[in-house]
Scaffold this motif. Structure first.
Motif, PDB file in Angstrom:
ATOM      1  N   ARG A  16       0.832  -1.209   0.000  1.00 25.71           N
ATOM      2  CA  ARG A  16       0.000   0.000   0.000  1.00 25.71           C
ATOM      3  C   ARG A  16       0.864   1.255   0.000  1.00 25.71           C
ATOM      4  NH1 ARG A  16      -1.660   0.267   6.432  1.00 25.71           N
ATOM      5  NH2 ARG A  16       0.408  -0.407   7.123  1.00 25.71           N
ATOM      6  N   PHE A  17       2.023   1.218   0.711  1.00 27.99           N
ATOM      7  CA  PHE A  17       2.925   2.364   0.717  1.00 27.99           C
ATOM      8  C   PHE A  17       3.607   2.527  -0.641  1.00 27.99           C
ATOM      9  CE2 PHE A  17       2.460   1.911   5.278  1.00 27.99           C
ATOM     10  CZ  PHE A  17       2.526   3.218   5.734  1.00 27.99           C
ATOM     11  N   VAL A  18       3.984   1.410  -1.252  1.00 24.04           N
ATOM     12  CA  VAL A  18       4.642   1.470  -2.560  1.00 24.04           C
ATOM     13  C   VAL A  18       3.677   1.999  -3.617  1.00 24.04           C
ATOM     14  CG1 VAL A  18       5.713   0.092  -4.366  1.00 24.04           C
ATOM     15  CG2 VAL A  18       6.282  -0.348  -1.971  1.00 24.04           C
ATOM     16  N   VAL A  19       2.449   1.509  -3.602  1.00 27.32           N
ATOM     17  CA  VAL A  19       1.440   1.993  -4.555  1.00 27.32           C
ATOM     18  C   VAL A  19       1.235   3.488  -4.386  1.00 27.32           C
ATOM     19  CG1 VAL A  19      -1.007   1.897  -5.146  1.00 27.32           C
ATOM     20  CG2 VAL A  19       0.270  -0.226  -4.811  1.00 27.32           C
ATOM     21  N   ARG A  20       1.123   3.936  -3.152  1.00 20.76           N
ATOM     22  CA  ARG A  20       0.909   5.366  -2.879  1.00 20.76           C
ATOM     23  C   ARG A  20       2.075   6.203  -3.412  1.00 20.76           C
ATOM     24  NH1 ARG A  20       0.215   5.742   3.113  1.00 20.76           N
ATOM     25  NH2 ARG A  20      -1.505   4.338   2.579  1.00 20.76           N
ATOM     26  N   GLU A  21       3.295   5.728  -3.192  1.00 19.44           N
ATOM     27  CA  GLU A  21       4.479   6.442  -3.669  1.00 19.44           C
ATOM     28  C   GLU A  21       4.491   6.531  -5.192  1.00 19.44           C
ATOM     29  OE1 GLU A  21       8.441   8.128  -3.839  1.00 19.44           O
ATOM     30  OE2 GLU A  21       7.024   7.972  -2.170  1.00 19.44           O
ATOM     31  N   LEU A  22       4.201   5.426  -5.860  1.00 19.91           N
ATOM     32  CA  LEU A  22       4.228   5.433  -7.323  1.00 19.91           C
ATOM     33  C   LEU A  22       3.151   6.343  -7.899  1.00 19.91           C
ATOM     34  CD1 LEU A  22       4.860   1.657  -8.170  1.00 19.91           C
ATOM     35  CD2 LEU A  22       6.519   3.515  -7.954  1.00 19.91           C
ATOM     36  N   ILE A 210      13.179  -0.109   9.310  1.00 10.70           N
ATOM     37  CA  ILE A 210      13.092   0.905   8.276  1.00 10.70           C
ATOM     38  C   ILE A 210      11.652   1.379   8.220  1.00 10.70           C
ATOM     39  CG2 ILE A 210      12.617  -0.713   6.378  1.00 10.70           C
ATOM     40  CD1 ILE A 210      14.413   1.096   4.589  1.00 10.70           C
ATOM     41  N   ASP A 211      11.460   2.660   7.982  1.00 12.51           N
ATOM     42  CA  ASP A 211      10.124   3.228   7.868  1.00 12.51           C
ATOM     43  C   ASP A 211       9.546   2.852   6.498  1.00 12.51           C
ATOM     44  OD1 ASP A 211       8.164   5.514   7.039  1.00 12.51           O
ATOM     45  OD2 ASP A 211       8.463   5.841   9.197  1.00 12.51           O
ATOM     46  N   PRO A 212       8.260   2.480   6.422  1.00 12.13           N
ATOM     47  CA  PRO A 212       7.694   2.080   5.130  1.00 12.13           C
ATOM     48  C   PRO A 212       7.701   3.193   4.085  1.00 12.13           C
ATOM     49  CG  PRO A 212       5.965   2.295   6.781  1.00 12.13           C
ATOM     50  CD  PRO A 212       7.273   2.346   7.510  1.00 12.13           C
ATOM     51  N   ARG A 213       7.682   4.441   4.530  1.00 19.27           N
ATOM     52  CA  ARG A 213       7.760   5.544   3.557  1.00 19.27           C
ATOM     53  C   ARG A 213       9.129   5.564   2.887  1.00 19.27           C
ATOM     54  NH1 ARG A 213       6.074  10.023   7.861  1.00 19.27           N
ATOM     55  NH2 ARG A 213       7.406   8.582   9.082  1.00 19.27           N
ATOM     56  N   ASP A 214      10.165   5.327   3.665  1.00 23.57           N
ATOM     57  CA  ASP A 214      11.504   5.250   3.084  1.00 23.57           C
ATOM     58  C   ASP A 214      11.624   4.063   2.141  1.00 23.57           C
ATOM     59  OD1 ASP A 214      12.916   7.475   4.129  1.00 23.57           O
ATOM     60  OD2 ASP A 214      13.156   6.473   6.057  1.00 23.57           O
ATOM     61  N   LEU A 215      11.118   2.908   2.566  1.00 23.54           N
ATOM     62  CA  LEU A 215      11.240   1.715   1.730  1.00 23.54           C
ATOM     63  C   LEU A 215      10.464   1.880   0.427  1.00 23.54           C
ATOM     64  CD1 LEU A 215      12.359  -1.061   1.306  1.00 23.54           C
ATOM     65  CD2 LEU A 215      10.532  -1.990   2.747  1.00 23.54           C
ATOM     66  N   ALA A 216       9.298   2.494   0.491  1.00 20.27           N
ATOM     67  CA  ALA A 216       8.528   2.750  -0.736  1.00 20.27           C
ATOM     68  C   ALA A 216       9.317   3.642  -1.686  1.00 20.27           C
ATOM     69  CB  ALA A 216       7.190   3.394  -0.380  1.00 20.27           C
ATOM     70  N   ARG A 217      10.003   4.626  -1.147  1.00 14.43           N
ATOM     71  CA  ARG A 217      10.826   5.504  -1.986  1.00 14.43           C
ATOM     72  C   ARG A 217      11.977   4.717  -2.610  1.00 14.43           C
ATOM     73  NH1 ARG A 217      15.116   8.738  -0.406  1.00 14.43           N
ATOM     74  NH2 ARG A 217      14.562   8.359   1.779  1.00 14.43           N
ATOM     75  N   ALA A 218      12.533   3.773  -1.869  1.00 15.83           N
ATOM     76  CA  ALA A 218      13.609   2.947  -2.426  1.00 15.83           C
ATOM     77  C   ALA A 218      13.122   2.131  -3.615  1.00 15.83           C
ATOM     78  CB  ALA A 218      14.171   2.026  -1.346  1.00 15.83           C
ATOM     79  N   PHE A 219      11.910   1.599  -3.538  1.00 15.94           N
ATOM     80  CA  PHE A 219      11.350   0.872  -4.676  1.00 15.94           C
ATOM     81  C   PHE A 219      11.196   1.797  -5.880  1.00 15.94           C
ATOM     82  CE2 PHE A 219      10.313  -2.531  -1.746  1.00 15.94           C
ATOM     83  CZ  PHE A 219      10.386  -3.654  -2.555  1.00 15.94           C
TER      84      PHE A 219
END
Length: 303
Positions: A16-22, A210-219
């Motif tokens: 859900r965090f990765v989708v939001r980031e993209l 690791i914070d999920p916001r950071d990990l989503a940005r890494a993806f």
């Protein structure tokens, strides 16, 4: 790059965090999961080990972020972990190659180094910081499944795909805050989940996170990173500090004496709570440095 991206595990805690980031960065996103999530995207619902489902979900996409997995050894038995994590990864990469997908990002884990789960007959690292040359010493089914997943990802890179493997530590989701606080109150006796979290507070003996916001940005950065066809890169990802109650070197010495060789003592002199893993490659090549950490939770909830 831009275009249509398939995210497997898109409805999950990380997905859900990765989708939001993209979406925030202008990507078109398609999700695959066992249930549809809340994001207003196209959803394909079912098991990631289903070749037909995965082929339909990946058709017409430009890249795939493969996140779907049994997330730890407490979430399934060895048979389930191997089926979902290994067969699922094979199914995704096989479909991606058949569909002409040029780039894939695989969600791996720091557990491949072998220093995460006591229940898996965990072995101490040979040296610190642990870099990409450190031997992989996995002994539990989840960690082994991630090594096999990386091997599969590498195989498809050798066949011409551009592939990035992200070795993330324990992800400190908002739902995990209570568990992190509970562990901090009594680290020696914590046996989670104790306060309703989706799992126990993790991160191995050093309490990495690791914070999920950071990990989503890494993806997202992995999608954008320059990488030629046939390229394969791996990165350890972590917050810049651990959640350990003790400085990193003190904890390593207490647990293992002098068995762990400290190769870069200046790293821990500058930041006593620096993680076990060498994050310079991620900073220099991926352009990733974590912006968040959760050490404030160690003081307990504020009123």
């Amino acid at each position: 790059m831009s275009g249509l991206v398939l995210v497997t595990g898109a409805a999950g805690l990380l997905g859900r965090f990765v989708v939001r980031e993209l979406l925030a960065q202008g990507y078109r996103v398609r999700g695959l999961d066992r249930r549809a999530g809340e994001a207003d995207i196209e959803w394909h619902v079912g098991d990631v080990t289903s070749p037909d489902l995965v082929a339909r979900a990946i058709a017409g996409t430009d890249a795939v972020l493969h996140i779907a997995a049994v997330p730890n050894i407490w979430s399934g038995d060895g048979q389930t972990i191997m089926r979902v994590n290994v067969l699922g990864t094979y199914t995704v990469f096989e479909a991606a190659e058949a569909a002409g997908v040029r780039r894939a990002v695989f969600c791996s884990s720091d557990s491949v180094a072998g220093y995460t789960v006591r229940e898996g007959r965990m072995l101490p690292p040979l040296y610190a910081p642990v870099d990409l040359d450190h031997p992989l010493q996995a002994t539990d089914p989840y960690a082994v499944s991630k090594i096999l997943g990386e091997d599969l990802a590498h195989a498809y890179a050798l066949r011409g795909m551009a592939v990035i493997s992200l070795r993330t530590v324990f992800v400190a989701y908002p739902e995990m805050e209570g568990e992190i606080v509970a562990r901090a109150k009594d680290p020696a006796n914590y046996r989670g989940p104790m306060v309703g979290g989706p799992s126990a507070a993790g991160g191995g003996p050093l309490h990495h996170h690791i914070d999920p916001r950071d990990l989503a940005r890494a993806f997202r950065l992995a999608l954008q990173m320059p990488l030629e066809a046939g390229g394969f890169e791996r990165f350890y990802l972590s917050a810049q500090v651990t959640l350990s109650p003790e400085p990193t070197l003190d904890r390593l010495r207490r647990l293992h004496g002098d068995a762990v060789k400290i190769r870069a003592p200046d790293v821990y002199a500058k930041q006593p709570f620096a993680p076990l893993y060498d994050l310079t490659h991620a900073a220099e090549r991926l352009g990733f440095t974590a912006e968040y950490d959760q050490r404030h939770l160690l003081a307990g909830p504020t009123i």
